[in-house]
Design a protein around this motif. Structure first.
Motif, PDB file in Angstrom:
ATOM      1  N   VAL A 376       3.764  -8.558  -1.751  1.00 35.75           N
ATOM      2  CA  VAL A 376       4.714  -7.382  -1.449  1.00 35.75           C
ATOM      3  C   VAL A 376       5.284  -6.986  -2.761  1.00 35.75           C
ATOM      4  O   VAL A 376       5.704  -5.988  -3.161  1.00 35.75           O
ATOM      5  CB  VAL A 376       5.540  -7.609  -0.060  1.00 35.75           C
ATOM      6  N   LYS A 377       5.647  -8.225  -3.266  1.00 33.94           N
ATOM      7  CA  LYS A 377       6.425  -8.062  -4.710  1.00 33.94           C
ATOM      8  C   LYS A 377       5.663  -7.345  -5.651  1.00 33.94           C
ATOM      9  O   LYS A 377       6.321  -6.384  -6.550  1.00 33.94           O
ATOM     10  CB  LYS A 377       6.964  -9.451  -5.334  1.00 33.94           C
ATOM     11  N   GLN A 378       4.633  -7.161  -5.775  1.00 32.26           N
ATOM     12  CA  GLN A 378       3.652  -6.504  -6.878  1.00 32.26           C
ATOM     13  C   GLN A 378       3.137  -5.345  -6.358  1.00 32.26           C
ATOM     14  O   GLN A 378       2.393  -4.690  -6.840  1.00 32.26           O
ATOM     15  CB  GLN A 378       2.511  -7.381  -7.174  1.00 32.26           C
ATOM     16  N   GLY A 379       3.632  -4.946  -5.180  1.00 31.47           N
ATOM     17  CA  GLY A 379       3.080  -3.869  -4.355  1.00 31.47           C
ATOM     18  C   GLY A 379       1.834  -3.848  -3.619  1.00 31.47           C
ATOM     19  O   GLY A 379       1.413  -2.630  -3.281  1.00 31.47           O
ATOM     20  N   MET A 380       1.334  -4.931  -3.516  1.00 28.77           N
ATOM     21  CA  MET A 380      -0.158  -5.131  -2.863  1.00 28.77           C
ATOM     22  C   MET A 380       0.289  -5.368  -1.209  1.00 28.77           C
ATOM     23  O   MET A 380       0.420  -6.702  -1.023  1.00 28.77           O
ATOM     24  CB  MET A 380      -0.976  -6.081  -3.322  1.00 28.77           C
ATOM     25  N   THR A 381       0.647  -4.251  -0.610  1.00 25.34           N
ATOM     26  CA  THR A 381       0.758  -4.312   0.870  1.00 25.34           C
ATOM     27  C   THR A 381      -0.387  -4.108   1.724  1.00 25.34           C
ATOM     28  O   THR A 381      -1.544  -3.829   1.101  1.00 25.34           O
ATOM     29  CB  THR A 381       1.812  -3.270   1.685  1.00 25.34           C
ATOM     30  N   PHE A 382      -0.369  -4.442   2.722  1.00 26.37           N
ATOM     31  CA  PHE A 382      -1.719  -4.310   3.815  1.00 26.37           C
ATOM     32  C   PHE A 382      -2.222  -2.551   3.649  1.00 26.37           C
ATOM     33  O   PHE A 382      -3.240  -2.537   3.578  1.00 26.37           O
ATOM     34  CB  PHE A 382      -1.231  -4.339   5.201  1.00 26.37           C
ATOM     35  N   ALA A 383      -1.159  -1.821   3.688  1.00 22.79           N
ATOM     36  CA  ALA A 383      -1.388  -0.594   3.800  1.00 22.79           C
ATOM     37  C   ALA A 383      -2.176  -0.030   2.300  1.00 22.79           C
ATOM     38  O   ALA A 383      -3.182   0.814   2.256  1.00 22.79           O
ATOM     39  CB  ALA A 383      -0.169   0.303   3.876  1.00 22.79           C
ATOM     40  N   ARG A 384      -1.474  -0.616   1.229  1.00 26.10           N
ATOM     41  CA  ARG A 384      -2.098  -0.250  -0.103  1.00 26.10           C
ATOM     42  C   ARG A 384      -3.557  -0.684  -0.138  1.00 26.10           C
ATOM     43  O   ARG A 384      -4.216  -0.183  -0.657  1.00 26.10           O
ATOM     44  CB  ARG A 384      -1.192  -0.791  -1.180  1.00 26.10           C
ATOM     45  N   ALA A 385      -3.514  -1.886   0.216  1.00 21.58           N
ATOM     46  CA  ALA A 385      -4.949  -2.712   0.229  1.00 21.58           C
ATOM     47  C   ALA A 385      -6.034  -1.788   0.949  1.00 21.58           C
ATOM     48  O   ALA A 385      -7.017  -1.636   0.561  1.00 21.58           O
ATOM     49  CB  ALA A 385      -5.030  -4.050   0.465  1.00 21.58           C
TER      50      ALA A 385
END
Length: 570
Positions: A376-385
């Motif tokens: 999450v800190k790097q912006g790699m969320t479930f939705a983004r992936a």
């Protein structure tokens, strides 16, 4: 008559006290004061170093002079001393011993309370305000020696017959140039930690808990879903054990104020390795460290090894081999959801399919599957992936957990557009998973068009072969949930216990509620029916809930009523 009037005016402070109380001759005190001044010592430090006065008498005089309590340390239970709060090197260097904690104050046994450098060093190291207590130097020295010896004695029984020192581990995200406390890598600590890890693997444990408390330290294994204590090393070992585990996991050993997560890959030999997921958390008296043992072999069981009833197995397999749609698995943490999902993925894992997963964290690494760790800190969320997966020609997608509407909508869209999607939810049973999606804001028509199957599951401990038949009153069996027509032929067992099991149990089996979305259940969903209506329809269609599936396990002799009462509701 006051003896202090007879003391030379050349003497000041503690030297004057010693002469006044008859512990030293005046000239000896003058000589000691002059020599102490030349060496930059206080008169008390000089006396301790040169044995100028009997230690207990010196401590008593110092207590009166400085108004600081004097303690006979022989009356103290040293096993409760919070030595873990202070580095052992500081304890030995300064001849100072933490005695007990009271609120934010650490009471420190010292022979010389005038040495402010010692007070400051211990306060900085421990993070507590230090209150000195005077202890006779000879008593203090012996107490420190005994306490530090006891911290190492716990390791003396670990011979290297099993190659405990030679076991290797691989680090991730670790700076080899980082300054490491030498105590972390000392051989006894290494052997002890390795033995704890190996014993956990041999016993089939799923988790290892390292837990520091105010006056004790506890190590527990979770075996077959139940925690039990396996060791109680001295509390003084707290920092050394947590530091060793953090080094193995590639974590920052200097950071003790915030939780950290890491991973250990333990190389048992050239062909065999075991992964551990590591989590640290600051608690009142140190850092608790929990290791999850990640056994990739568990995902190779196949559907037959999961514990499905024959009908449930057929429904599950039929949904897995469909080209598109969504399969949801629900249950609490530790209920076996990951193993169930990876069993399904292994069925599909071949050169013809592109399989991608996003998890938090990635627990089991499988060749041939593209696995992404949520960050999450790097912006790699479930939705983004998930969005990224959909641009990479996927066939099968697994989302570690649907937690929000955005993730749910993308996953459902993927299931509707020709992809097979697996995911998990945290609900109590299969019908509640549907209402959970509704509560997130997913339109009912999207649920019915995307979701093929919902599975709720738990893990039950299995009875060992030492089990014996159990006699129970008819009324108790009816109360447990059995029907009248079942009781006459019912044969149930109870745990006994032997050298080869854990209090009568060995291993675990899944118990499932496997609910396909039938036309009638879909109609209820479209009408925004609640979970009770969905559950009633599922029972009409012959779908067993968790309790009924667990009762069948008892009838098959797999487990007992006590165990199913522990994990399922009546």
């Amino acid at each position: 008559m006051n003896t202090e009037l007879k003391v030379s005016s050349q003497l000041r402070g503690f030297a004057r006290r010693l002469v006044a109380e008859g512990l030293m001759e005046e000239q000896a005190a003058l000589d000691a004061s002059i020599d102490a001044g030349k060496k930059g010592l206080t008169i008390l430090a000089w006396m301790i170093k040169n044995n100028g006065v009997e230690p207990q008498a010196l401590a008593t005089a110092a207590s009166v002079e400085y108004g600081i309590p004097n303690l006979d340390i022989r009356a103290v239970d040293l096993s409760t001393a919070p030595l873990s709060l202070v580095n052992e090197e500081l304890i030995e260097k300064h001849n100072a011993m933490p005695l007990y904690l009271r609120g934010n104050s650490l009471f420190l046994g010292v022979a010389d309370p005038t040495d402010q450098d010692v007070i400051d060093a211990i306060s900085f190291s421990s993070g507590f305000r230090v209150e000195p207590i005077i202890v006779a130097s000879d008593q203090l020295g012996r107490a420190i020696e005994r306490a530090l010896q006891s911290t190492n004695a716990v390791f003396d029984d670990f011979e290297d017959e099993e190659g405990l020192e030679s076991i290797g581990f691989q680090l991730e995200n670790f700076d080899a140039e980082e300054d490491i406390d030498p105590a972390v890598d000392e051989t006894p600590v290494v052997r002890f930690v390795n033995k704890v890890l190996l014993d956990a693997i041999r016993r089939g444990a799923s988790d290892i808990h390292f837990e520091p408390y105010e006056s004790s330290y506890r190590i527990r294994y979770r075996t077959d879903g139940v925690l039990s204590s396996v060791a109680n090393p001295p509390i003084q070992m707290s920092r050394r054990l947590s530091s060793r585990l953090k080094v193995m996991a590639g974590l920052d050993i200097a950071e003790k104020r915030i939780p950290q997560d890491g991973r250990i890959k333990l190389n048992l030999n050239r062909k065999k390795s075991i992964d551990f997921r590591v989590s640290t958390c600051p608690i009142m008296f140190g850092e608790k460290v929990v290791l999850r043992i990640l056994d990739s072999a568990a995902t190779q069981l196949g559907i037959e090894g999961l514990g499905f009833a024959p009908q449930q197995r057929d429904v599950f397999h039929g949904s897995v081999i469909k080209p598109y749609g969504m399969i949801l698995v629900t249950g609490p943490t530790g209920s076996g959801k990951t193993v169930t999902l990876y069993t399904a993925l292994n069925i599909l894992n071949d050169e013809e399919r592109n399989i991608s997963t996003v998890e938090d964290p990635v627990e089991i690494r499988v060749p041939g599957i593209n696995q992404v760790q949520q960050n999450v800190k790097q912006g790699m969320t479930f939705a983004r992936a998930l969005r990224s997966f959909l641009r990479q020609d996927p066939d099968v997608i697994m989302v570690g957990e649907i937690r929000d509407l955005e993730t749910a909508e993308i996953a459902i869209k993927a299931a509707q557009t020709g992809h097979l999607v697996f995911s998990t939810l945290h609900t109590n049973d299969a019908p509640q998973s549907i209402t959970r999606l509704m509560n997130m804001g997913v339109p009912t028509y999207n649920i019915t068009s995307a979701v093929n199957l919902v599975i709720a599951q738990r893990l039950l401990r299995c009875l060992h072969t030492c089990k014996q038949p159990d006699e129970m009153p008819r009324e108790a069996l009816l109360l447990a949930g059995y029907r009248e027509d079942e009781i006459d032929t019912l044969k149930i067992y109870k745990p006994v216990g032997c050298a080869d099991c854990n209090e009568g149990y060995r291993g675990r089996s899944g118990v499932f509620e496997v609910m396909p979305i039938s036309d009638e259940i879909a109609r209820i969903i479209l009408e925004e029916g609640n979970s009770m209506r969905i559950a009633q329809q599922a029972r009409k269609e012959g779908i067993n809930d968790l309790r009924r599936s667990a009762l069948d396990k008892v009838a098959e002799g797999v487990t007992d009523l006590i165990e199913i009462n522990r994990v399922t509701k009546d």
